[in-house]
Design a protein around this motif. Sequence first.
Motif, PDB file in Angstrom:
ATOM      1  N   THR A  34       0.867  -1.253   0.163  1.00 29.86           N
ATOM      2  CA  THR A  34       0.001  -0.078  -0.130  1.00 29.86           C
ATOM      3  C   THR A  34       0.859   1.158  -0.057  1.00 29.86           C
ATOM      4  O   THR A  34       0.540   2.212  -0.446  1.00 29.86           O
ATOM      5  CB  THR A  34      -1.062  -0.059   1.067  1.00 29.86           C
ATOM      6  OG1 THR A  34      -1.582  -1.339   1.210  1.00 29.86           O
ATOM      7  CG2 THR A  34      -1.854   1.003   1.136  1.00 29.86           C
ATOM      8  N   THR A  35       2.019   1.256   0.524  1.00 28.51           N
ATOM      9  CA  THR A  35       2.810   2.401   0.745  1.00 28.51           C
ATOM     10  C   THR A  35       4.089   2.563  -0.094  1.00 28.51           C
ATOM     11  O   THR A  35       4.698   3.401  -0.193  1.00 28.51           O
ATOM     12  CB  THR A  35       3.237   2.551   2.398  1.00 28.51           C
ATOM     13  OG1 THR A  35       4.099   1.521   2.824  1.00 28.51           O
ATOM     14  CG2 THR A  35       2.120   2.648   3.360  1.00 28.51           C
ATOM     15  N   GLY A  36       4.422   1.154  -0.563  1.00 24.68           N
ATOM     16  CA  GLY A  36       5.447   1.088  -1.441  1.00 24.68           C
ATOM     17  C   GLY A  36       6.904   1.361  -0.641  1.00 24.68           C
ATOM     18  O   GLY A  36       7.957   1.443  -1.141  1.00 24.68           O
ATOM     19  N   ARG A  37       6.858   1.124   0.909  1.00 18.66           N
ATOM     20  CA  ARG A  37       7.820   1.211   1.553  1.00 18.66           C
ATOM     21  C   ARG A  37       8.275  -0.073   1.914  1.00 18.66           C
ATOM     22  O   ARG A  37       7.687  -1.226   1.848  1.00 18.66           O
ATOM     23  CB  ARG A  37       7.592   2.050   2.914  1.00 18.66           C
ATOM     24  CG  ARG A  37       7.513   3.418   2.619  1.00 18.66           C
ATOM     25  CD  ARG A  37       7.740   4.222   3.630  1.00 18.66           C
ATOM     26  NE  ARG A  37       6.397   4.150   4.496  1.00 18.66           N
ATOM     27  CZ  ARG A  37       5.968   5.246   4.794  1.00 18.66           C
ATOM     28  NH1 ARG A  37       6.105   6.511   4.049  1.00 18.66           N
ATOM     29  NH2 ARG A  37       4.491   5.320   5.645  1.00 18.66           N
ATOM     30  N   MET A  38       9.715  -0.383   2.185  1.00 18.20           N
ATOM     31  CA  MET A  38       9.985  -1.846   2.616  1.00 18.20           C
ATOM     32  C   MET A  38      10.074  -1.914   3.936  1.00 18.20           C
ATOM     33  O   MET A  38      10.236  -1.046   4.846  1.00 18.20           O
ATOM     34  CB  MET A  38      11.624  -1.815   2.195  1.00 18.20           C
ATOM     35  CG  MET A  38      12.310  -3.119   1.669  1.00 18.20           C
ATOM     36  SD  MET A  38      13.874  -3.158   1.902  1.00 18.20           S
ATOM     37  CE  MET A  38      14.534  -2.128   0.681  1.00 18.20           C
ATOM     38  N   ILE A  39       9.642  -2.993   4.328  1.00 16.31           N
ATOM     39  CA  ILE A  39       9.357  -3.515   5.793  1.00 16.31           C
ATOM     40  C   ILE A  39      10.280  -4.443   6.366  1.00 16.31           C
ATOM     41  O   ILE A  39      10.701  -4.623   7.353  1.00 16.31           O
ATOM     42  CB  ILE A  39       7.982  -4.085   6.138  1.00 16.31           C
ATOM     43  CG1 ILE A  39       8.159  -5.400   5.251  1.00 16.31           C
ATOM     44  CG2 ILE A  39       6.801  -3.247   5.833  1.00 16.31           C
ATOM     45  CD1 ILE A  39       6.796  -6.363   5.797  1.00 16.31           C
ATOM     46  N   GLY A  40      11.347  -4.853   5.440  1.00 15.51           N
ATOM     47  CA  GLY A  40      12.405  -5.673   5.926  1.00 15.51           C
ATOM     48  C   GLY A  40      12.726  -6.746   4.589  1.00 15.51           C
ATOM     49  O   GLY A  40      12.767  -6.183   3.570  1.00 15.51           O
ATOM     50  N   ALA A  41      13.769  -7.780   4.958  1.00 20.54           N
ATOM     51  CA  ALA A  41      14.122  -8.727   3.976  1.00 20.54           C
ATOM     52  C   ALA A  41      14.423  -9.927   4.379  1.00 20.54           C
ATOM     53  O   ALA A  41      14.391 -10.004   5.627  1.00 20.54           O
ATOM     54  CB  ALA A  41      15.436  -7.759   3.159  1.00 20.54           C
ATOM     55  N   GLU A  42      14.316 -10.922   3.235  1.00 19.70           N
ATOM     56  CA  GLU A  42      14.707 -12.305   3.991  1.00 19.70           C
ATOM     57  C   GLU A  42      16.122 -12.631   3.207  1.00 19.70           C
ATOM     58  O   GLU A  42      16.250 -12.564   2.213  1.00 19.70           O
ATOM     59  CB  GLU A  42      13.846 -13.321   3.361  1.00 19.70           C
ATOM     60  CG  GLU A  42      14.152 -14.834   3.884  1.00 19.70           C
ATOM     61  CD  GLU A  42      12.963 -15.703   3.644  1.00 19.70           C
ATOM     62  OE1 GLU A  42      11.976 -15.410   3.040  1.00 19.70           O
ATOM     63  OE2 GLU A  42      13.371 -16.951   3.920  1.00 19.70           O
ATOM     64  N   ALA A  43      16.880 -13.061   4.295  1.00 23.15           N
ATOM     65  CA  ALA A  43      18.159 -13.680   3.576  1.00 23.15           C
ATOM     66  C   ALA A  43      17.800 -15.072   3.271  1.00 23.15           C
ATOM     67  O   ALA A  43      17.608 -15.928   3.996  1.00 23.15           O
ATOM     68  CB  ALA A  43      19.377 -13.491   4.743  1.00 23.15           C
ATOM     69  N   LEU A  44      18.176 -15.529   1.903  1.00 20.61           N
ATOM     70  CA  LEU A  44      18.171 -16.591   1.493  1.00 20.61           C
ATOM     71  C   LEU A  44      19.816 -17.105   1.086  1.00 20.61           C
ATOM     72  O   LEU A  44      20.542 -16.748   0.637  1.00 20.61           O
ATOM     73  CB  LEU A  44      17.324 -16.594   0.208  1.00 20.61           C
ATOM     74  CG  LEU A  44      15.883 -16.280   0.663  1.00 20.61           C
ATOM     75  CD1 LEU A  44      15.068 -15.670  -0.562  1.00 20.61           C
ATOM     76  CD2 LEU A  44      15.157 -17.492   1.088  1.00 20.61           C
ATOM     77  N   MET A  45      19.894 -18.558   1.416  1.00 21.60           N
ATOM     78  CA  MET A  45      21.157 -19.016   1.304  1.00 21.60           C
ATOM     79  C   MET A  45      21.604 -19.515  -0.037  1.00 21.60           C
ATOM     80  O   MET A  45      20.559 -19.995  -0.855  1.00 21.60           O
ATOM     81  CB  MET A  45      21.315 -20.430   2.154  1.00 21.60           C
ATOM     82  CG  MET A  45      22.705 -20.927   2.418  1.00 21.60           C
ATOM     83  SD  MET A  45      22.979 -22.385   3.448  1.00 21.60           S
ATOM     84  CE  MET A  45      22.778 -21.851   4.957  1.00 21.60           C
ATOM     85  N   LEU A  93      23.910   3.807   5.827  1.00 23.40           N
ATOM     86  CA  LEU A  93      22.611   3.551   5.412  1.00 23.40           C
ATOM     87  C   LEU A  93      21.504   3.174   6.525  1.00 23.40           C
ATOM     88  O   LEU A  93      21.826   2.957   7.631  1.00 23.40           O
ATOM     89  CB  LEU A  93      22.520   2.423   4.355  1.00 23.40           C
ATOM     90  CG  LEU A  93      23.362   2.324   3.369  1.00 23.40           C
ATOM     91  CD1 LEU A  93      23.787   1.226   2.535  1.00 23.40           C
ATOM     92  CD2 LEU A  93      22.571   3.094   2.028  1.00 23.40           C
ATOM     93  N   THR A  94      20.367   3.390   6.029  1.00 29.05           N
ATOM     94  CA  THR A  94      19.122   2.915   7.002  1.00 29.05           C
ATOM     95  C   THR A  94      18.917   1.430   6.862  1.00 29.05           C
ATOM     96  O   THR A  94      18.390   1.205   5.824  1.00 29.05           O
ATOM     97  CB  THR A  94      18.040   3.643   6.958  1.00 29.05           C
ATOM     98  OG1 THR A  94      18.245   5.134   6.608  1.00 29.05           O
ATOM     99  CG2 THR A  94      16.751   3.343   7.800  1.00 29.05           C
ATOM    100  N   PRO A  95      19.526   0.760   7.689  1.00 25.68           N
ATOM    101  CA  PRO A  95      19.315  -0.828   7.500  1.00 25.68           C
ATOM    102  C   PRO A  95      17.808  -1.105   7.936  1.00 25.68           C
ATOM    103  O   PRO A  95      17.247  -0.494   8.522  1.00 25.68           O
ATOM    104  CB  PRO A  95      20.249  -1.417   8.551  1.00 25.68           C
ATOM    105  CG  PRO A  95      20.671  -0.208   9.453  1.00 25.68           C
ATOM    106  CD  PRO A  95      20.080   1.108   9.067  1.00 25.68           C
ATOM    107  N   VAL A  96      17.408  -2.518   7.278  1.00 26.49           N
ATOM    108  CA  VAL A  96      16.006  -2.951   7.666  1.00 26.49           C
ATOM    109  C   VAL A  96      16.248  -4.262   8.176  1.00 26.49           C
ATOM    110  O   VAL A  96      17.300  -4.900   8.038  1.00 26.49           O
ATOM    111  CB  VAL A  96      15.155  -3.103   6.392  1.00 26.49           C
ATOM    112  CG1 VAL A  96      14.999  -1.496   5.599  1.00 26.49           C
ATOM    113  CG2 VAL A  96      15.786  -4.073   5.111  1.00 26.49           C
ATOM    114  N   PRO A  97      15.207  -4.637   9.189  1.00 30.69           N
ATOM    115  CA  PRO A  97      15.470  -5.730   9.539  1.00 30.69           C
ATOM    116  C   PRO A  97      15.467  -7.074   8.517  1.00 30.69           C
ATOM    117  O   PRO A  97      14.906  -6.958   7.404  1.00 30.69           O
ATOM    118  CB  PRO A  97      14.262  -6.094  10.458  1.00 30.69           C
ATOM    119  CG  PRO A  97      13.647  -4.795  10.568  1.00 30.69           C
ATOM    120  CD  PRO A  97      14.027  -3.938   9.413  1.00 30.69           C
TER     121      PRO A  97
END
Length: 535
Positions: A34-45, A93-97
């Motif tokens: 809805t807002t187009g903002r990032m809420i985080g990321a997933e690390a994938l091996m 940078l502003t890191p994300v969870p």
Amino acid sequence: MDKRMTEEEFVASFDEALDKGYIFALYQPQMNHTTGRMIGAEALMRFKHPEYGMQYPSDFIPVFEQNDLIYRADVYLFEQICIFQKKCISSGLTPVPVSFNISRYDIFEKDYVEAIEAIRKKHDVPVRLLRAEITESSAVGGMETVSEVLKKLHTCGYVVEMDDFGSGYSSLNVLKDLEVDVIKLDMNFFRGGVGGRGGLIISSMVQMSKWLNTPVIAEGVETIEQAEYMKSIGCNYIQGYLYSKPLTEEAFIEKLKQLSFEPVLASMDLIESMNAEKFWNPESMETLIFNNYVGGAAIFAFEDNKIEILRVNPKYVKEIGMNMSAKEFISGNPLRYFSAEGKRTFISTVKKAIRSNDEETCDTWRTFESRCCGEDKICIRTDMRVIGRAGERYLFYAMIHNVTAEKKRYIELFDSERRFRFASEQANIYAWEFTYATREMRPCFRCMRDLHLPPVVKNYPEAVFEAGIFLEESREQYFDWIRQLEEGAEHVEGIMPLTVGRVPFYIRYTNEFDENGKPLKAYGSATLVIEEEES
Ligand code: C2E
Ligand code: CA
Ligand code: CA
């Protein structure tokens, strides 16, 4: 050209892979659609062999798991993630969870949480920048162990996500016993697309997550249709190819620079006397009461001038009628049923209830449409009160009553009264109404003009005797009429001289009763008696 490695090749090259960095993380952004903002990321091996090229988790994760290598791989990747987060912080940078995957085998290694905590502290990464993903299937090996690890993670301050929710048959039970903070729903589990049965299951899972007050991230979202569908059922958090494939560190840093961040909404604080867990648990006594022992009731959320119905009980559905289903009320924007005025009234009542922190009531007209009954206008009285709050999102409990019949009767009455008043203006009649309960009299315009009466005369009829409109000599007769009316007479009538001029008027009263036959109001009229001239 990439070549698929065999089990033996994976095992043989494992130590070298950790040493030389063949194993590394890709980062896949998670977005608020809805807002187009990032809420985080997933690390994938990923595993990139210098000779055989890129290898995929579906090949090497099972091999690692079966050869007791997964724990080392996961702890190694966790450290890589910490190093990456630290690098982001250091470069301004502003890191994300970032979420990291915990294999169910990790959970049974007794020092897993201690191991990752030591690494996190070594690299000085705030715990809010790391989120743990456990899978539903971890519970299969033993609920107690998972529960313990979850508690440890919570104690250390990690947000814990339930990965692949809905993939197991025991989803509901697992959720009930494990207090996770976020649920991840994988679209790939729901074949047949969002249109058919898949959509139905997804929407009830999202619904359920809302009862549990837990945010949902939809995974594997590839098309705009899927994203829009998720949004329409109230799930805005999305991870999938639609927004981005898993990215290398460099590419992910570019995303971090482009997109702004917003946190995943924390769960709600419910009012003190309420036990959230029981309240939302579909099998609790609270739910039983909600469903069976109260009138029409709903739970809705209010945020940003928008209403979202989370739950309605069967009596709610019945109260509105029209043969609609609970699902029809819950899905989509509930304000679409409201008249423009109703919408304004409802929203302002919601805001009033937030300010007062008390029960507030409003009547609003809504137009419902159903397959069996066509279109119908219905007036709903809503008693609402705030029961929880998270940031700017409020949770409400609402009780409803269908007051359509009552309202229609009132409107009819109002119309007939208005017609009567117009008629009296034309016909030289004075008209008024008298309400027994309040002792108030409302005169017609002509009365107001000719007799200088206010729009509401209080303490009637005493007040008009005092004003000299009625004469003292008529007092006994007049009070007797009122008594007869209050005792239930249909009409009373007679001639009475009025004002100092002792002008004779023909006075007639008609009684109005409520549905129990109790007198409510009397409608009075006075017509000048024209005496025939003596010849
Ligand atoms: P997962 O945790 O459910 O991760 C999501 C998977 O969905 C990832 O596959 C991701 O690349 C893929 N994906 C993302 N967006 C889309 C999309 O729009 N469409 C489709 N079809 N797929 C999408 P990947 O990277 O191949 O990982 C597969 C699984 O391997 C993961 O599933 C997870 O269970 C496991 N895995 C990955 N990294 C790790 C790790 O570091 N540790 C452990 N123990 N397992 C891991
Ligand atoms: Ca995952
Ligand atoms: Ca998943």
